[in-house]
Design a protein around this motif. Sequence first.
Motif, PDB file in Angstrom:
ATOM      1  N   LYS A 169       0.807  -1.211   0.000  1.00 16.73           N
ATOM      2  CA  LYS A 169       0.000   0.000   0.000  1.00 16.73           C
ATOM      3  C   LYS A 169       0.842   1.263   0.000  1.00 16.73           C
ATOM      4  O   LYS A 169       2.015   1.245   0.332  1.00 16.73           O
ATOM      5  CB  LYS A 169      -0.953   0.016   1.196  1.00 16.73           C
ATOM      6  N   PHE A 228       4.011   6.144   6.256  1.00 12.26           N
ATOM      7  CA  PHE A 228       5.007   5.448   7.053  1.00 12.26           C
ATOM      8  C   PHE A 228       5.624   4.335   6.205  1.00 12.26           C
ATOM      9  O   PHE A 228       5.262   3.169   6.365  1.00 12.26           O
ATOM     10  CB  PHE A 228       4.399   4.845   8.317  1.00 12.26           C
ATOM     11  N   GLN A 246       7.601   1.367   4.842  1.00  9.10           N
ATOM     12  CA  GLN A 246       8.199   0.261   5.572  1.00  9.10           C
ATOM     13  C   GLN A 246       8.487  -0.886   4.638  1.00  9.10           C
ATOM     14  O   GLN A 246       7.836  -1.028   3.610  1.00  9.10           O
ATOM     15  CB  GLN A 246       7.213  -0.265   6.614  1.00  9.10           C
ATOM     16  N   LEU A 263       8.467  -4.972   5.022  1.00  5.80           N
ATOM     17  CA  LEU A 263       8.102  -6.059   5.929  1.00  5.80           C
ATOM     18  C   LEU A 263       8.526  -7.390   5.340  1.00  5.80           C
ATOM     19  O   LEU A 263       8.589  -7.561   4.121  1.00  5.80           O
ATOM     20  CB  LEU A 263       6.594  -6.076   6.176  1.00  5.80           C
ATOM     21  N   ILE A 286       9.532  -6.486  10.658  1.00  6.03           N
ATOM     22  CA  ILE A 286      10.203  -5.471   9.860  1.00  6.03           C
ATOM     23  C   ILE A 286      11.459  -6.108   9.264  1.00  6.03           C
ATOM     24  O   ILE A 286      12.169  -6.841   9.949  1.00  6.03           O
ATOM     25  CB  ILE A 286      10.593  -4.271  10.754  1.00  6.03           C
TER      26      ILE A 286
END
Lengths: 336, 378
Positions: free
Chosen positions: A305, A309, A311, A313, A323
């Motif tokens: 998405k 923030f 990231q 994963l 993470i």
Amino acid sequence: MKVEKILLSHGGGGEETLALIKNFFLKYFDNPILGNLEDSAIILNSFSKLAFTIDGFTVKPIFFKGGNIGKIAVTGTINDLVVMGAKPLYLTVGFIIEEGFKIGDLEVILQTMKEEAIKNGVTIVAGDTKIVPKGEVDGIFITTAGIGEILYEGISCKNLVSEDLIILSGSIGEHGACILAEREGIGVEIDLESDCNSLFSLVEPLFESRLEIHAMRDPTRGGLSATLHEWAYASSVVILVEEEKIPVKPQVRAFCEAFGFEPYHLACEGRVVIALPEKEASKALALIRKHPLGREAQIIGKVIKKSSFPQVLLKTLYGTHRILENTSGELFPRIC
Amino acid sequence: MKSLNSLNLIWNNFKDPQRVKFLVKLIKKEIESLGKSLNLMEFCGGHTHVILKYGIDELLKDYVNFVHGPGCPVCVIALERVDLALELAKKPEILLCSYGDLMRVPGSKGHTLVSLRAEGYSIKAVSSSLETLKVAKEFPEKKIIFFAIGFETTAPHTAVLIKEAYKNKIDNLFVISNHILAVKVLDFLLKSEKKPFVEAIIGPGHVSTITGSKIYESIVKEHNIPIVISGFEPLDLLQAIYLIVKQKRENRCEVEVQYTRSVTKEGNPKAQALLEEVFIIRDRFPWRGFGDIPFSAYGINSKYEILDAEKRFPLDISKLEENPHCLCAKVIKGIKKPTDCKLFKKICTPQNPLGPCMVSSEGACLAYFKYKVGNLYV
């Protein structure tokens, strides 16, 4: 008199310098442009968009399994051009050599550079040599700059969007593990070669296919994790990759276990990561797998998405999520 | 590398997803028949990292609540001891050596050994105590201080260094012992008024290879709490948890060893003899989060006091207040989770750590930072 070692006088700009250039650099790199020995190379304007880059190479050890500093100096710069959608055309090379460096070793390096350049259809059109007193540089440092013609426009790390799939061209961490294994304080025998290789022939069919490609990177310093983080930050997205899908050779895995590394942080020098829309992925994967360097290519994950923030994963082997840590801090200098 | 490859097979077995899934199922079934979820403390920071890295907490969500314990030697180093290292390092005649993790722990004024080193003070990170022998030879004009940290695991290494330096009459090498005792802090924590609710303990693996499992017997009896000593692979931990659940189911309360490939009841007698010879037990020692704990650390035996830097370079370090917003002191005791801290991930990061739990490779805050996917982010 046969010269066996680099002397400070080789950098003096006079007779010895000319001899070094003629007897060694031109011996390997001669071509009509470089052969002019002018102050700069005159190259043809291709009337198209160009990619232009530069990279310095200080790898230690200078000779490693699967390559040497010369090979990586050519392939590294070629790969930086390639992942921007370019066909590499010209390279310039700067050498900084320590007084006392063996001419024999220099010739091995030059030979490798020549072979890599020919293999990739690039011409080394200008060069520079500096010799420095013993101890002021560790053997030899090489800088290469490269120009390439853009074959495929619009590739950028800012382009990732939701639902993009991530393709990885092969197993990760071999270059990093190879170099680290020979390091002081580690020093293990490792049955493994660096993956150091030029990527142009691997991705050229992709450029020709005109499939929609969003981003492309060679995961060098910082490894796969650093590349995915750069993308996540540049595109403000969350990327999820699956441990199960990421190819890692058992030797690399064992090395990581023994020394507390993660393969995701180890450098590759002959792999490419590609982000592209789901509808293009299977065609792209098939094209990559046709090439010897891409046989183990995998779809390793996707952009889940858009997010403020960003990231990266990792879905673990147990189905849990964590993470994927970005490479930071202490990681080893001079792997390329 | 052939041998590394065959080790790889063994390692793979300790991570095998099928076995993991099987054990998780088994544990859940046992806990269901127990009728309630379990609060377990993993003592070791090393265990905390494995739990978060592999998502064992996620696998056992609603069944096991992991309370992270004080077993991170860098995290529990008192601020005044960090200040001591920093002050010593500032003396022009001294070259201070310590293990890497300590280098980035901030003192009361925000300095770290790394920042002092950048200012030009002589400070070196070593990966083994014996490296300091080389350093002493290399810098004869300097007084080398090895600032030793760690539980019983690393104390024998320091003991060997002290014996070597003494035997070879190396006159520019000194040691400060900050070696601490795992069983003492565990006992102190379980006795303290403000303690987390814990029903069983996953015992330290590496400490126990030295001490043996027998040292926990008194704790198990006194506090009526099972302890199972575990290895550091995902299957080790799951098996240890299974053993704990079984004890609970069968109403037993014992010390058990899951990590049998390394830990025996008696431990390592050679290492124990070394510790006995080189160290004495201090009357008290300061711990971060706990204050002074009686008989909880090793000092250097008077026979070797010529090497004891605390006697040789006495410094008066006043006790200073911790950063009031930093929750490390409570995280260490298992009272708070890293995510409870207002500084976590905002101001306090591995690049700019404000407390030791974000610095140490065994620190709980670092584990959460590295691995834990916050709800906010998914």
